[in-house]
Design a protein around this motif. Structure first.
Motif, mmCIF file in Angstrom:
data_model
loop_
_atom_site.group_PDB
_atom_site.id
_atom_site.type_symbol
_atom_site.label_atom_id
_atom_site.label_comp_id
_atom_site.label_asym_id
_atom_site.label_seq_id
_atom_site.Cartn_x
_atom_site.Cartn_y
_atom_site.Cartn_z
ATOM 1 N N UNK A 80 -37.858 -37.374 27.492
ATOM 2 C CA UNK A 80 -37.630 -36.143 26.733
ATOM 3 C C UNK A 80 -38.727 -35.136 27.037
ATOM 4 N N UNK A 81 -38.424 -33.882 26.744
ATOM 5 C CA UNK A 81 -39.400 -32.807 26.907
ATOM 6 C C UNK A 81 -39.144 -31.758 25.834
ATOM 7 N N UNK A 82 -40.159 -31.007 25.505
ATOM 8 C CA UNK A 82 -40.008 -29.921 24.530
ATOM 9 C C UNK A 82 -40.982 -29.960 23.385
ATOM 10 N N UNK A 83 -41.515 -31.135 23.051
ATOM 11 C CA UNK A 83 -42.541 -31.210 22.005
ATOM 12 C C UNK A 83 -43.874 -30.806 22.614
ATOM 13 N N UNK A 84 -44.633 -30.013 21.884
ATOM 14 C CA UNK A 84 -45.917 -29.544 22.400
ATOM 15 C C UNK A 84 -47.001 -29.693 21.333
ATOM 16 N N UNK A 85 -48.235 -29.999 21.740
ATOM 17 C CA UNK A 85 -49.346 -30.158 20.795
ATOM 18 C C UNK A 85 -49.941 -28.821 20.382
ATOM 19 N N UNK A 86 -49.144 -28.000 19.743
ATOM 20 C CA UNK A 86 -49.568 -26.656 19.343
ATOM 21 C C UNK A 86 -49.250 -26.481 17.865
ATOM 22 N N UNK A 87 -50.278 -26.262 17.065
ATOM 23 C CA UNK A 87 -50.074 -26.139 15.616
ATOM 24 C C UNK A 87 -49.181 -24.964 15.256
ATOM 25 N N UNK A 88 -49.153 -23.938 16.099
ATOM 26 C CA UNK A 88 -48.355 -22.752 15.813
ATOM 27 C C UNK A 88 -46.944 -22.825 16.400
ATOM 28 N N UNK A 89 -46.729 -23.765 17.318
ATOM 29 C CA UNK A 89 -45.410 -23.890 17.941
ATOM 30 C C UNK A 89 -45.185 -25.356 18.303
ATOM 31 N N UNK A 90 -44.471 -26.062 17.455
ATOM 32 C CA UNK A 90 -44.295 -27.499 17.659
ATOM 33 C C UNK A 90 -43.368 -27.822 18.822
ATOM 34 N N UNK A 91 -42.430 -26.904 19.113
ATOM 35 C CA UNK A 91 -41.443 -27.179 20.159
ATOM 36 C C UNK A 91 -41.333 -25.982 21.090
ATOM 37 N N UNK A 92 -41.245 -26.263 22.370
ATOM 38 C CA UNK A 92 -41.107 -25.219 23.386
ATOM 39 C C UNK A 92 -39.898 -25.558 24.245
ATOM 40 N N UNK A 93 -38.804 -24.849 23.997
ATOM 41 C CA UNK A 93 -37.582 -25.078 24.749
ATOM 42 C C UNK A 93 -37.364 -24.062 25.836
ATOM 43 N N UNK A 94 -38.408 -23.359 26.226
ATOM 44 C CA UNK A 94 -38.253 -22.367 27.294
ATOM 45 C C UNK A 94 -37.958 -23.069 28.617
ATOM 46 N N UNK A 121 -36.323 -31.472 20.777
ATOM 47 C CA UNK A 121 -35.996 -30.842 19.494
ATOM 48 C C UNK A 121 -35.579 -29.396 19.738
ATOM 49 N N UNK A 122 -34.911 -28.819 18.759
ATOM 50 C CA UNK A 122 -34.446 -27.433 18.845
ATOM 51 C C UNK A 122 -35.623 -26.478 18.708
ATOM 52 N N UNK A 123 -35.665 -25.481 19.567
ATOM 53 C CA UNK A 123 -36.713 -24.460 19.531
ATOM 54 C C UNK A 123 -36.100 -23.143 19.070
ATOM 55 N N UNK A 124 -36.352 -22.721 17.826
ATOM 56 C CA UNK A 124 -35.754 -21.479 17.331
ATOM 57 C C UNK A 124 -36.302 -20.239 18.016
ATOM 58 N N UNK A 125 -37.407 -20.378 18.739
ATOM 59 C CA UNK A 125 -38.013 -19.228 19.393
ATOM 60 C C UNK A 125 -37.486 -18.961 20.790
ATOM 61 N N UNK A 126 -36.598 -19.814 21.274
ATOM 62 C CA UNK A 126 -36.032 -19.652 22.614
ATOM 63 C C UNK A 126 -34.513 -19.580 22.516
ATOM 64 N N UNK A 127 -33.865 -18.638 23.198
ATOM 65 C CA UNK A 127 -32.399 -18.609 23.176
ATOM 66 C C UNK A 127 -31.828 -19.949 23.625
ATOM 67 N N UNK A 128 -30.838 -20.419 22.908
ATOM 68 C CA UNK A 128 -30.249 -21.721 23.228
ATOM 69 C C UNK A 128 -29.746 -21.768 24.661
ATOM 70 N N UNK A 129 -29.174 -20.672 25.138
ATOM 71 C CA UNK A 129 -28.631 -20.663 26.491
ATOM 72 C C UNK A 129 -29.732 -20.830 27.547
#
Length: 326
Positions: A80-94, A121-129
């Motif tokens: 899996x990929x997308x989880x990031x060790x960032x307190x301000x952004x837990x998930x990065x789906x870019x 996990x779902x990243x609300x900060x990145x467009x799903x597409x």
């Protein structure tokens, strides 16, 4: 071990998967090797990991064991990929982050491809597409054979599955991975129906209720358990409430009647739920894993399943129930 198709694909995976979340962190190479050997000898082929497990250490450890016990071609490696060790952004789906993470995973795993690549996990900060485009590129480039998602709620999963099927050439999602057990049946409200409707299989994480369904906490917290761990106690604690105790007691009663263990009963229940392809089992050692794999020969009688369904039933209200009489 019986093999099942992963969703509506030609990929067949063992109906019990091996989880590696503690590899490289709480488990050394010798213990991991014993687990992989036990798993493969039992006919298992699905090994689930992630780029954040032990900060990549789990993937690297798995790479050291491949070929020693089983040819790479006989394993179904899922990461899996997308989880990031960032307190301000837990998930990065870019797209950039996901594809860079995949390349790093392949280096650690020592392989040219993974059989299943999942967005963690779902990243609300990145467009799903944009997130889904990364999955298409992974498959078209040969770096991933199949793709899926993890920890998407119902509408997120339905949106992603529909997007991938809307235009020919996009890669359909093969599966979703979610926590599912007698102690956690929340996905039955929307996620599981969405997965089934979209021809996706479910990989069930934490099928033993974070270890609670084994019955080990019925009379206290064992010193060597996750519940006694300073960084995992909070992970276990939510299931040690009154409701959890009632469910565990029911599982233990069923196990006594069947001449089985609570672990076997709880695992057989989730393994054979509609839509489930494979529970992902994480064990502390090879003996624990062997105990879980022994469930292969157990099928729960219908009356036992109905009793467990009833005592563990989640409470669903509007809009799931018929409100026409109100």
């Amino acid at each position: 071990m019986e093999l099942r198709h992963l969703g509506r694909t030609g990929l067949r995976v063992s109906r019990i998967g091996l989880g590696t979340m503690t590899w490289g962190q709480d488990m050394d190479e010798l213990d991991a090797a014993e687990q992989l050997k036990t798993f493969v000898e039992a006919g298992g082929n699905l090994v689930d990991t992630a780029d954040v497990y032990a900060d990549g250490g789990a993937e690297y450890l798995l790479s050291r064991l491949i070929e020693e016990f089983v040819p790479r071609s006989e394993l179904v490696i899922a990461t899996k990929a997308g989880s990031v060790p960032d307190a301000d952004r837990r998930f990065d789906g870019s797209r950039g982050h996901l594809l860079s993470s995949l390349d790093a995973s392949l280096r650690r795993l020592g392989t040219d491809y993974v059989d299943l690549w999942q967005v963690h996990a779902f990243d609300p900060g990145t467009p799903t597409e944009e997130t889904l485009h990364a999955l298409d590129l992974a498959v078209s480039s040969g770096r991933a054979r199949y793709v899926g998602v993890s920890n998407f709620c119902g509408w997120q999963l339905a949106k992603a599955a529909t997007w991938q099927r809307a235009v020919p050439g996009r890669t359909p999602l093969a599966c979703t991975q979610m926590e599912y057990s007698l102690l956690q049946r929340g996905i039955e409200r929307e996620v599981l129906p969405a997965a089934v409707d979209s021809d996706m299989g479910l990989l069930a994480a934490s099928p033993l209720g974070r270890g609670v369904l084994t019955g080990k906490y019925r009379h206290g917290t064992p010193a060597d358990s996750r519940g006694a761990s300073p960084y995992l106690a909070a992970f276990v604690q939510p299931y040690l409430d009154q409701r959890g105790r009632r469910i565990v007691d029911a599982v233990a009663t069923a196990a006594d009647g069947l001449g089985a263990t609570p672990l076997q009963v709880a695992l057989a229940w989730v393994r054979d739920r509609p839509g489930v392809v494979a529970p992902i089992v994480g064990a502390r050692n090879a003996a624990q894993l062997a105990a879980a794999l022994s469930v292969e020969s157990l099928t729960l009688p219908g009356e036992i399943c109905r009793a467990l369904d009833e005592i563990s039933a989640p409470i669903h209200f509007y809009p799931d129930h018929d409100w026409s009489a109100l």
